[in-house]
Scaffold this motif. Structure first.
Motif, PDB file in Angstrom:
ATOM      1  N   ALA A 208       0.832  -1.206   0.000  1.00 52.91           N
ATOM      2  CA  ALA A 208       0.000   0.000   0.000  1.00 52.91           C
ATOM      3  C   ALA A 208       0.863   1.251   0.000  1.00 52.91           C
ATOM      4  CB  ALA A 208      -0.940  -0.010   1.205  1.00 52.91           C
ATOM      5  N   ARG A 209       1.929   1.239   0.792  1.00 51.46           N
ATOM      6  CA  ARG A 209       2.824   2.405   0.821  1.00 51.46           C
ATOM      7  C   ARG A 209       3.549   2.555  -0.514  1.00 51.46           C
ATOM      8  NH1 ARG A 209       3.516   0.477   6.103  1.00 51.46           N
ATOM      9  NH2 ARG A 209       5.440  -0.627   5.552  1.00 51.46           N
ATOM     10  N   ASN A 210       3.930   1.430  -1.129  1.00 46.16           N
ATOM     11  CA  ASN A 210       4.554   1.498  -2.452  1.00 46.16           C
ATOM     12  C   ASN A 210       3.612   2.117  -3.474  1.00 46.16           C
ATOM     13  OD1 ASN A 210       6.746   0.217  -1.341  1.00 46.16           O
ATOM     14  ND2 ASN A 210       6.344  -1.774  -2.283  1.00 46.16           N
ATOM     15  N   ALA A 211       2.314   1.896  -3.261  1.00 45.71           N
ATOM     16  CA  ALA A 211       1.311   2.429  -4.186  1.00 45.71           C
ATOM     17  C   ALA A 211       0.992   3.891  -3.914  1.00 45.71           C
ATOM     18  CB  ALA A 211       0.033   1.597  -4.097  1.00 45.71           C
ATOM     19  N   GLY A 212       1.682   4.491  -2.953  1.00 46.71           N
ATOM     20  CA  GLY A 212       1.482   5.910  -2.679  1.00 46.71           C
ATOM     21  C   GLY A 212       0.450   6.203  -1.616  1.00 46.71           C
ATOM     22  N   ILE A 213      -0.032   5.178  -0.913  1.00 43.52           N
ATOM     23  CA  ILE A 213      -1.019   5.382   0.148  1.00 43.52           C
ATOM     24  C   ILE A 213      -0.282   5.670   1.455  1.00 43.52           C
ATOM     25  CG2 ILE A 213      -2.882   4.315   1.468  1.00 43.52           C
ATOM     26  CD1 ILE A 213      -3.471   2.597  -0.999  1.00 43.52           C
ATOM     27  N   PRO A 214      -0.560   6.791   2.116  1.00 42.97           N
ATOM     28  CA  PRO A 214       0.181   7.164   3.333  1.00 42.97           C
ATOM     29  C   PRO A 214      -0.289   6.390   4.561  1.00 42.97           C
ATOM     30  CG  PRO A 214      -1.487   8.810   2.871  1.00 42.97           C
ATOM     31  CD  PRO A 214      -1.552   7.815   1.732  1.00 42.97           C
ATOM     32  N   LEU A 215      -0.090   5.076   4.541  1.00 41.95           N
ATOM     33  CA  LEU A 215      -0.516   4.217   5.648  1.00 41.95           C
ATOM     34  C   LEU A 215       0.577   4.193   6.710  1.00 41.95           C
ATOM     35  CD1 LEU A 215      -2.510   2.184   6.855  1.00 41.95           C
ATOM     36  CD2 LEU A 215      -1.384   0.394   5.506  1.00 41.95           C
ATOM     37  N   GLU A 216       0.293   4.742   7.881  1.00 44.93           N
ATOM     38  CA  GLU A 216       1.291   4.822   8.945  1.00 44.93           C
ATOM     39  C   GLU A 216       0.790   4.234  10.263  1.00 44.93           C
ATOM     40  OE1 GLU A 216       2.425   8.868   9.298  1.00 44.93           O
ATOM     41  OE2 GLU A 216       3.352   8.993   7.314  1.00 44.93           O
ATOM     42  N   LYS A 217      -0.441   4.551  10.626  1.00 39.72           N
ATOM     43  CA  LYS A 217      -0.953   4.144  11.936  1.00 39.72           C
ATOM     44  C   LYS A 217      -1.792   2.877  11.774  1.00 39.72           C
ATOM     45  CE  LYS A 217      -1.070   9.040  12.926  1.00 39.72           C
ATOM     46  NZ  LYS A 217      -1.930  10.228  12.997  1.00 39.72           N
ATOM     47  N   TYR A 218      -1.136   1.750  11.965  1.00 37.05           N
ATOM     48  CA  TYR A 218      -1.813   0.473  11.796  1.00 37.05           C
ATOM     49  C   TYR A 218      -1.107  -0.581  12.630  1.00 37.05           C
ATOM     50  CZ  TYR A 218       2.079  -1.091   8.905  1.00 37.05           C
ATOM     51  OH  TYR A 218       3.329  -1.454   8.470  1.00 37.05           O
ATOM     52  N   VAL A 219      -1.756  -1.719  12.786  1.00 40.23           N
ATOM     53  CA  VAL A 219      -1.149  -2.868  13.441  1.00 40.23           C
ATOM     54  C   VAL A 219      -1.708  -4.114  12.776  1.00 40.23           C
ATOM     55  CG1 VAL A 219      -2.921  -3.027  15.239  1.00 40.23           C
ATOM     56  CG2 VAL A 219      -0.640  -3.944  15.677  1.00 40.23           C
ATOM     57  N   THR A 220      -0.911  -5.169  12.694  1.00 41.12           N
ATOM     58  CA  THR A 220      -1.368  -6.423  12.105  1.00 41.12           C
ATOM     59  C   THR A 220      -1.515  -7.461  13.204  1.00 41.12           C
ATOM     60  OG1 THR A 220       0.893  -7.174  11.636  1.00 41.12           O
ATOM     61  CG2 THR A 220      -0.230  -5.908   9.925  1.00 41.12           C
ATOM     62  N   ILE A 221      -2.638  -8.164  13.176  1.00 40.05           N
ATOM     63  CA  ILE A 221      -2.899  -9.249  14.125  1.00 40.05           C
ATOM     64  C   ILE A 221      -3.471 -10.412  13.333  1.00 40.05           C
ATOM     65  CG2 ILE A 221      -4.170  -9.981  16.172  1.00 40.05           C
ATOM     66  CD1 ILE A 221      -4.297  -7.078  17.053  1.00 40.05           C
ATOM     67  N   GLY A 222      -2.730 -11.513  13.270  1.00 37.03           N
ATOM     68  CA  GLY A 222      -3.179 -12.635  12.455  1.00 37.03           C
ATOM     69  C   GLY A 222      -3.249 -12.216  11.002  1.00 37.03           C
ATOM     70  N   ASN A 223      -4.406 -12.436  10.378  1.00 33.48           N
ATOM     71  CA  ASN A 223      -4.567 -12.008   8.986  1.00 33.48           C
ATOM     72  C   ASN A 223      -5.317 -10.684   8.888  1.00 33.48           C
ATOM     73  OD1 ASN A 223      -7.149 -12.976   9.713  1.00 33.48           O
ATOM     74  ND2 ASN A 223      -7.633 -13.479   7.586  1.00 33.48           N
ATOM     75  N   ARG A 224      -5.349  -9.947  10.005  1.00 33.91           N
ATOM     76  CA  ARG A 224      -6.064  -8.669  10.027  1.00 33.91           C
ATOM     77  C   ARG A 224      -5.096  -7.496   9.963  1.00 33.91           C
ATOM     78  NH1 ARG A 224      -9.475  -8.486  15.297  1.00 33.91           N
ATOM     79  NH2 ARG A 224      -7.617  -9.538  16.116  1.00 33.91           N
ATOM     80  N   LEU A 225      -5.477  -6.506   9.180  1.00 28.31           N
ATOM     81  CA  LEU A 225      -4.782  -5.226   9.146  1.00 28.31           C
ATOM     82  C   LEU A 225      -5.725  -4.207   9.769  1.00 28.31           C
ATOM     83  CD1 LEU A 225      -2.376  -3.467   8.082  1.00 28.31           C
ATOM     84  CD2 LEU A 225      -3.737  -3.110   6.020  1.00 28.31           C
ATOM     85  N   LEU A 226      -5.359  -3.701  10.943  1.00 22.39           N
ATOM     86  CA  LEU A 226      -6.200  -2.739  11.652  1.00 22.39           C
ATOM     87  C   LEU A 226      -5.650  -1.341  11.415  1.00 22.39           C
ATOM     88  CD1 LEU A 226      -5.802  -5.420  13.804  1.00 22.39           C
ATOM     89  CD2 LEU A 226      -7.811  -4.263  14.664  1.00 22.39           C
ATOM     90  N   VAL A 227      -6.480  -0.474  10.870  1.00 28.51           N
ATOM     91  CA  VAL A 227      -6.050   0.856  10.448  1.00 28.51           C
ATOM     92  C   VAL A 227      -6.647   1.909  11.375  1.00 28.51           C
ATOM     93  CG1 VAL A 227      -6.052   2.525   8.563  1.00 28.51           C
ATOM     94  CG2 VAL A 227      -5.881   0.074   8.067  1.00 28.51           C
ATOM     95  N   PHE A 228      -5.776   2.797  11.879  1.00 29.89           N
ATOM     96  CA  PHE A 228      -6.197   3.865  12.783  1.00 29.89           C
ATOM     97  C   PHE A 228      -5.988   5.246  12.167  1.00 29.89           C
ATOM     98  CE2 PHE A 228      -5.218   0.187  15.346  1.00 29.89           C
ATOM     99  CZ  PHE A 228      -6.211   0.169  16.312  1.00 29.89           C
ATOM    100  N   ASP A 229      -5.449   5.322  10.958  1.00 36.10           N
ATOM    101  CA  ASP A 229      -5.223   6.603  10.286  1.00 36.10           C
ATOM    102  C   ASP A 229      -6.555   7.277   9.979  1.00 36.10           C
ATOM    103  OD1 ASP A 229      -2.430   7.430   9.539  1.00 36.10           O
ATOM    104  OD2 ASP A 229      -2.354   5.320   8.963  1.00 36.10           O
ATOM    105  N   LYS A 230      -6.799   8.432  10.578  1.00 39.10           N
ATOM    106  CA  LYS A 230      -8.075   9.113  10.354  1.00 39.10           C
ATOM    107  C   LYS A 230      -8.234   9.559   8.907  1.00 39.10           C
ATOM    108  CE  LYS A 230      -8.979  10.597  15.079  1.00 39.10           C
ATOM    109  NZ  LYS A 230      -9.306  11.715  15.993  1.00 39.10           N
TER     110      LYS A 230
END
Length: 391
Positions: A208-230
């Motif tokens: 996602a970051r390679n694609a230019g998406i500014p994903l910074e505030k997240y955590v991965t648990i198992g197969n889940r990507l939890l996103v907190f970026d407002k």
């Protein structure tokens, strides 16, 4: 398990400035080639491991009593520096993803890294009462303890891997934007989940970051990507669409890059690129691709340069043509087209000066017929026609 085991400190990635303050004599430099040099004198092992965690992009947990070390290495990769340091101390490590458990061979082989440890986490912007419910809500297998006399500290008991996840979660949510100030209602920490199936969540975040998406505030648990970026939560449907496209077997080892168009819209660029016939190349467009000028491209690594060159060749300014957009008949035909002309200019980047309204071409002054026409590129003409049909 004895009390000393509970209070044994953990070493995590920390800001380098903090490492320098703790160690005092530590000096490090990284050459442009990616080589690493380190020179420490009587430094706390935890501080040295913290510096190496930053350089290796990992989280490091020490399951031994900390000691002071003197160590020097010049121009080696960061991981090699870590291995040389551990060799001098008679220690080793086991790796689980980006987590390194450092200890003696005996403890590591005995599964010491699977035992639970108690660690303290200090919060800055949010309070324990906000953070603590997230641990159970997200299904983290840890136990937490909080004390009323310190609302910004939480103690968590879990395995080293689980405690690293707590740290990552804390970094994602303990932000100024989530701070609760006096007189303000309690803040609920919002987040969204994306379930990954074909690609590991950590790899998916990198894509996602390679694609230019500014994903910074997240955590991965198992197969889940939890996103907190407002910022991302505000456009979750768009983000979810892109992530679904990236979560594919083809994307695992592909090159992914954004391409900003200047002259044509994303819909037309994607269509023209597809007509070239590159094998294994996919494009992702956002909502309203007839307006958007940004593409995300997924392609085999060996084709990245060719695809980029092809897009640059496609994205050229075409010659302008004159063509009708919409017509109207009746007493108020001219007023109607004037209003639609203004609306089209507001909805697009096409200036009013490119759109014109003809004289009455019906020959009947009692039943006039006017045409709104434009002098623009073929892409813009098609855009105006499509929009005009929707009115």
């Amino acid at each position: 398990m004895n009390q000393g085991r509970f209070t044994k400190p953990l070493v995590f990635s920390v800001l380098l400035v903090c490492v320098l303050l703790f160690s005092g004599t530590m000096r490090e430099a990284q050459a442009a080639s990616g080589q690493f040099s380190l020179d420490v004198r009587n430094a706390d092992l935890r501080d040295v491991l913290s510096a190496l965690a930053i350089q290796t992009g990992t989280n490091i947990v020490l399951v031994e009593e900390p000691v002071n070390v003197t160590f020097s290495v010049q121009n080696v990769p960061p991981m090699r520096a870590l291995e040389l340091l551990l060799q001098t101390l008679g220690l080793s490590y086991v790796r689980e993803g980006n987590l390194l458990i450092v200890g003696s061979e005996e403890k590591l082989q005995a599964g010491y890294d699977k035992e639970e440890t108690l660690a303290r986490f200090d919060l800055v912007y949010i309070r324990t009462e906000q953070f603590r419910p997230l641990l159970s809500e997200l299904g983290l297998p840890v136990k937490s303890i909080a004390f009323n006399n310190n609302p910004y500290t939480i103690w968590v008991k879990g395995t080293p891997r689980d405690l690293v996840k707590v740290k990552e979660l804390l970094e994602a949510v303990d932000q100024l934007e989530n701070a609760v100030f006096r007189g303000v209602e309690e803040l609920v920490l919002d987040y969204q989940e994306f379930y990954a199936y074909a690609v590991e969540p950590d790899r998916l975040a990198q894509l996602a970051r390679n694609a230019g998406i500014p994903l910074e505030k997240y955590v991965t648990i198992g197969n889940r990507l939890l996103v907190f970026d407002k910022q991302i939560l505000a456009y979750w449907d768009e983000f979810h669409k892109v992530m679904q496209a990236l979560d594919s077997i083809d994307a695992r080892n592909s090159s992914i890059f954004p391409f900003q168009l200047k002259h044509i819209v994303a819909r037309d660029a994607a269509s023209r690129l597809a007509s070239i016939g590159f094998s294994g190349v996919k494009t992702i467009t956002f909502n309203f691709p007839e307006f958007s000028r940004e593409l995300i491209v997924i392609c085999p690594p060996q084709l990245e340069s060719q695809v980029y060159t092809a897009l640059a060749a496609i994205d050229t300014a075409p010659e302008k043509i004159k063509a009708p957009v919409i017509s109207s008949t009746g007493e108020f035909a001219r007023s109607e087209l004037q209003a639609k002309r203004r609306l089209l200019a507001e909805m697009t980047s096409i200036p009013l000066s490119s759109m014109h309204i003809s004289e009455n071409i019906s020959g009947d002054p009692d039943n006039p017929h006017h045409v709104l026409w434009a002098h623009e590129t073929p892409d813009n003409i098609k855009l105006l026609q499509d929009l005009a049909e929707s009115f």
